[in-house]
Design a protein around this motif. Structure first.
Motif, PDB file in Angstrom:
ATOM      1  N   ASP A   6       0.841  -1.207   0.000  1.00  0.00           N
ATOM      2  CA  ASP A   6       0.000   0.000   0.000  1.00  0.00           C
ATOM      3  C   ASP A   6       0.871   1.249   0.000  1.00  0.00           C
ATOM      4  O   ASP A   6       0.603   2.214  -0.716  1.00  0.00           O
ATOM      5  CB  ASP A   6      -0.903   0.020   1.241  1.00  0.00           C
ATOM      6  N   MET A   7       1.920   1.235   0.819  1.00  0.00           N
ATOM      7  CA  MET A   7       2.798   2.393   0.945  1.00  0.00           C
ATOM      8  C   MET A   7       3.523   2.678  -0.373  1.00  0.00           C
ATOM      9  O   MET A   7       3.691   3.835  -0.764  1.00  0.00           O
ATOM     10  CB  MET A   7       3.810   2.166   2.064  1.00  0.00           C
ATOM     11  N   LEU A   8       3.934   1.610  -1.068  1.00  0.00           N
ATOM     12  CA  LEU A   8       4.629   1.790  -2.342  1.00  0.00           C
ATOM     13  C   LEU A   8       3.704   2.358  -3.408  1.00  0.00           C
ATOM     14  O   LEU A   8       4.131   3.092  -4.297  1.00  0.00           O
ATOM     15  CB  LEU A   8       5.225   0.457  -2.806  1.00  0.00           C
ATOM     16  N   GLY A   9       2.412   1.989  -3.332  1.00  0.00           N
ATOM     17  CA  GLY A   9       1.402   2.585  -4.200  1.00  0.00           C
ATOM     18  C   GLY A   9       1.444   2.199  -5.658  1.00  0.00           C
ATOM     19  O   GLY A   9       0.915   2.919  -6.511  1.00  0.00           O
ATOM     20  N   HIS A  10       2.045   1.052  -5.986  1.00  0.00           N
ATOM     21  CA  HIS A  10       2.163   0.659  -7.382  1.00  0.00           C
ATOM     22  C   HIS A  10       0.990  -0.198  -7.868  1.00  0.00           C
ATOM     23  O   HIS A  10       0.800  -0.360  -9.088  1.00  0.00           O
ATOM     24  CB  HIS A  10       3.460  -0.131  -7.605  1.00  0.00           C
ATOM     25  N   TYR A  11       0.212  -0.758  -6.952  1.00  0.00           N
ATOM     26  CA  TYR A  11      -0.829  -1.713  -7.341  1.00  0.00           C
ATOM     27  C   TYR A  11      -2.162  -1.380  -6.675  1.00  0.00           C
ATOM     28  O   TYR A  11      -2.202  -0.758  -5.605  1.00  0.00           O
ATOM     29  CB  TYR A  11      -0.418  -3.143  -6.936  1.00  0.00           C
ATOM     30  N   ASN A  12      -3.267  -1.814  -7.336  1.00  0.00           N
ATOM     31  CA  ASN A  12      -4.578  -1.622  -6.726  1.00  0.00           C
ATOM     32  C   ASN A  12      -4.815  -2.689  -5.663  1.00  0.00           C
ATOM     33  O   ASN A  12      -4.033  -3.631  -5.517  1.00  0.00           O
ATOM     34  CB  ASN A  12      -5.689  -1.640  -7.792  1.00  0.00           C
ATOM     35  N   LEU A  13      -5.913  -2.557  -4.910  1.00  0.00           N
ATOM     36  CA  LEU A  13      -6.171  -3.438  -3.772  1.00  0.00           C
ATOM     37  C   LEU A  13      -6.310  -4.897  -4.181  1.00  0.00           C
ATOM     38  O   LEU A  13      -5.809  -5.793  -3.499  1.00  0.00           O
ATOM     39  CB  LEU A  13      -7.454  -2.987  -3.052  1.00  0.00           C
ATOM     40  N   SER A  14      -7.001  -5.152  -5.290  1.00  0.00           N
ATOM     41  CA  SER A  14      -7.214  -6.534  -5.727  1.00  0.00           C
ATOM     42  C   SER A  14      -5.893  -7.213  -6.086  1.00  0.00           C
ATOM     43  O   SER A  14      -5.656  -8.370  -5.725  1.00  0.00           O
ATOM     44  CB  SER A  14      -8.159  -6.563  -6.932  1.00  0.00           C
ATOM     45  N   THR A  15      -5.022  -6.487  -6.789  1.00  0.00           N
ATOM     46  CA  THR A  15      -3.726  -7.034  -7.179  1.00  0.00           C
ATOM     47  C   THR A  15      -2.845  -7.293  -5.956  1.00  0.00           C
ATOM     48  O   THR A  15      -2.172  -8.322  -5.862  1.00  0.00           O
ATOM     49  CB  THR A  15      -2.996  -6.076  -8.137  1.00  0.00           C
ATOM     50  N   ILE A  16      -2.874  -6.361  -4.996  1.00  0.00           N
ATOM     51  CA  ILE A  16      -2.103  -6.531  -3.758  1.00  0.00           C
ATOM     52  C   ILE A  16      -2.542  -7.792  -3.027  1.00  0.00           C
ATOM     53  O   ILE A  16      -1.717  -8.555  -2.515  1.00  0.00           O
ATOM     54  CB  ILE A  16      -2.263  -5.299  -2.848  1.00  0.00           C
ATOM     55  N   GLY A  17      -3.860  -8.045  -3.004  1.00  0.00           N
ATOM     56  CA  GLY A  17      -4.386  -9.237  -2.343  1.00  0.00           C
ATOM     57  C   GLY A  17      -3.848 -10.514  -2.950  1.00  0.00           C
ATOM     58  O   GLY A  17      -3.482 -11.458  -2.233  1.00  0.00           O
ATOM     59  N   ILE A  18      -3.771 -10.556  -4.282  1.00  0.00           N
ATOM     60  CA  ILE A  18      -3.280 -11.754  -4.970  1.00  0.00           C
ATOM     61  C   ILE A  18      -1.777 -11.928  -4.764  1.00  0.00           C
ATOM     62  O   ILE A  18      -1.290 -13.029  -4.480  1.00  0.00           O
ATOM     63  CB  ILE A  18      -3.608 -11.683  -6.480  1.00  0.00           C
ATOM     64  N   LEU A  19      -1.025 -10.844  -4.907  1.00  0.00           N
ATOM     65  CA  LEU A  19       0.427 -10.906  -4.708  1.00  0.00           C
ATOM     66  C   LEU A  19       0.768 -11.364  -3.288  1.00  0.00           C
ATOM     67  O   LEU A  19       1.646 -12.215  -3.084  1.00  0.00           O
ATOM     68  CB  LEU A  19       1.055  -9.538  -4.972  1.00  0.00           C
ATOM     69  N   SER A  20       0.049 -10.815  -2.323  1.00  0.00           N
ATOM     70  CA  SER A  20       0.276 -11.179  -0.926  1.00  0.00           C
ATOM     71  C   SER A  20      -0.080 -12.641  -0.680  1.00  0.00           C
ATOM     72  O   SER A  20       0.687 -13.378  -0.046  1.00  0.00           O
ATOM     73  CB  SER A  20      -0.559 -10.276  -0.015  1.00  0.00           C
ATOM     74  N   ALA A  21      -1.235 -13.080  -1.190  1.00  0.00           N
ATOM     75  CA  ALA A  21      -1.688 -14.460  -0.983  1.00  0.00           C
ATOM     76  C   ALA A  21      -0.715 -15.462  -1.586  1.00  0.00           C
ATOM     77  O   ALA A  21      -0.368 -16.468  -0.961  1.00  0.00           O
ATOM     78  CB  ALA A  21      -3.078 -14.650  -1.578  1.00  0.00           C
ATOM     79  N   ALA A  22      -0.256 -15.195  -2.816  1.00  0.00           N
ATOM     80  CA  ALA A  22       0.655 -16.117  -3.496  1.00  0.00           C
ATOM     81  C   ALA A  22       1.999 -16.204  -2.772  1.00  0.00           C
ATOM     82  O   ALA A  22       2.561 -17.291  -2.616  1.00  0.00           O
ATOM     83  CB  ALA A  22       0.869 -15.661  -4.941  1.00  0.00           C
ATOM     84  N   THR A  23       2.501 -15.062  -2.308  1.00  0.00           N
ATOM     85  CA  THR A  23       3.793 -15.033  -1.616  1.00  0.00           C
ATOM     86  C   THR A  23       3.718 -15.753  -0.273  1.00  0.00           C
ATOM     87  O   THR A  23       4.584 -16.577   0.059  1.00  0.00           O
ATOM     88  CB  THR A  23       4.251 -13.578  -1.399  1.00  0.00           C
ATOM     89  N   VAL A  24       2.671 -15.445   0.490  1.00  0.00           N
ATOM     90  CA  VAL A  24       2.515 -16.054   1.809  1.00  0.00           C
ATOM     91  C   VAL A  24       2.246 -17.554   1.681  1.00  0.00           C
ATOM     92  O   VAL A  24       2.734 -18.357   2.482  1.00  0.00           O
ATOM     93  CB  VAL A  24       1.382 -15.357   2.589  1.00  0.00           C
ATOM     94  N   PHE A  25       1.485 -17.945   0.661  1.00  0.00           N
ATOM     95  CA  PHE A  25       1.212 -19.364   0.434  1.00  0.00           C
ATOM     96  C   PHE A  25       2.503 -20.128   0.144  1.00  0.00           C
ATOM     97  O   PHE A  25       2.737 -21.206   0.700  1.00  0.00           O
ATOM     98  CB  PHE A  25       0.234 -19.536  -0.724  1.00  0.00           C
ATOM     99  N   SER A  26       3.347 -19.560  -0.710  1.00  0.00           N
ATOM    100  CA  SER A  26       4.616 -20.226  -1.039  1.00  0.00           C
ATOM    101  C   SER A  26       5.504 -20.342   0.189  1.00  0.00           C
ATOM    102  O   SER A  26       6.173 -21.358   0.399  1.00  0.00           O
ATOM    103  CB  SER A  26       5.342 -19.473  -2.165  1.00  0.00           C
ATOM    104  N   MET A  27       5.504 -19.305   1.025  1.00  0.00           N
ATOM    105  CA  MET A  27       6.268 -19.344   2.275  1.00  0.00           C
ATOM    106  C   MET A  27       5.748 -20.444   3.193  1.00  0.00           C
ATOM    107  O   MET A  27       6.526 -21.169   3.820  1.00  0.00           O
ATOM    108  CB  MET A  27       6.168 -17.979   2.970  1.00  0.00           C
ATOM    109  N   SER A  28       4.414 -20.575   3.271  1.00  0.00           N
ATOM    110  CA  SER A  28       3.819 -21.556   4.178  1.00  0.00           C
ATOM    111  C   SER A  28       4.158 -22.986   3.771  1.00  0.00           C
ATOM    112  O   SER A  28       4.384 -23.843   4.623  1.00  0.00           O
ATOM    113  CB  SER A  28       2.303 -21.362   4.250  1.00  0.00           C
TER     114      SER A  28
END
Length: 234
Positions: A6-28
């Motif tokens: 959000d702070m970086l401001g490069h992506y909309n909310l929907s895109t941030i949700g997907i990027l976050s979910a995919a990254t956290v899922f791979s970490m898990s």
């Protein structure tokens, strides 16, 4: 991750949700595999019940998010609500984790209550667009009297299912084509690398050090979230 994007401001909310979910899922995935060969304890039954509840809550939370952001076009308003709710929740969690040794914790066995807790976790995490780690850890400490180390690995087990359901929901609803996911090829490997390093590190440090790192990280996230709120208001 979500407040930082959000702070970086490069992506909309929907895109941030997907990027976050995919990254956290791979970490898990990496963290769970590594945890099988460690002394960390996963309460498979209770965590699975929370995970099942979080999947149901996640579908509903994501549905509410999609309705207001994708269909109603209220992304700015929802973004502000997300930041305010997240800041409030994180401050409560920070206070609880800092003083949890003075607070009475429980050993909940009621499966219906455990499912309900999972449902609320999934609902909040999906709507706020976060992996749910701090929420999971605080509630696991509170309702199962886990130490921070065990709560962290159990949280990752729950995150695996909740983020998987979130990614599946996007795939069967809007699909991934409408989103700018170019950064995912960097974030997912980063999540995997972070999961590997974190899993090795947690074996070598004490629970008190884990708690200190957790609280410092929470404080940084709170400050970033408050910054985002201020910038939205300016």
């Amino acid at each position: 991750m979500k407040p930082l994007l959000d702070m970086l401001g490069h992506y909309n909310l929907s895109t941030i949700g997907i990027l976050s979910a995919a990254t956290v899922f791979s970490m898990s995935v990496v963290s769970i595999v590594k945890a099988r060969n460690s002394s960390l304890h996963i309460n498979w039954t209770n965590s699975l019940f929370i995970a099942i509840g979080s999947i149901a809550g996640g579908f509903i939370g994501k549905g509410i998010f999609n309705y207001f952001v994708v269909q109603s076009g209220l992304s700015t308003v929802i973004g502000m609500i997300q930041s305010i709710l997240l800041a409030i929740l994180l401050i409560i969690i920070f206070i609880f984790m800092k003083y949890n040794h003075r607070i009475k914790t429980y050993q909940v066995q009621n499966r219906a209550l455990i499912l309900f807790v999972g449902f609320i976790l999934g609902l909040l995490s999906a709507f706020l667009g976060i992996g749910g780690g701090p929420l999971n850890v605080a509630l696991l400490v509170y309702i199962f009297s886990m130490n921070t180390k065990d709560a962290s690995i159990n949280s990752i087990f729950i995150i695996f299912f909740s983020q998987l359901s979130s990614l599946i929901l996007v795939a069967i609803s809007t699909g991934y084509a409408p989103y700018d996911l170019s950064m995912i090829w960097f974030m997912v490997p980063g999540g995997i690398l972070g999961g590997m390093i974190g899993s090795n590190l947690v074996k070598k440090i004490s629970t008190s050090v884990v708690e200190r790192i957790f609280n410092i990280t929470l404080l940084i996230i709170i400050l970033i979230t408050i910054y985002n709120i201020v910038m939205e208001l300016v």
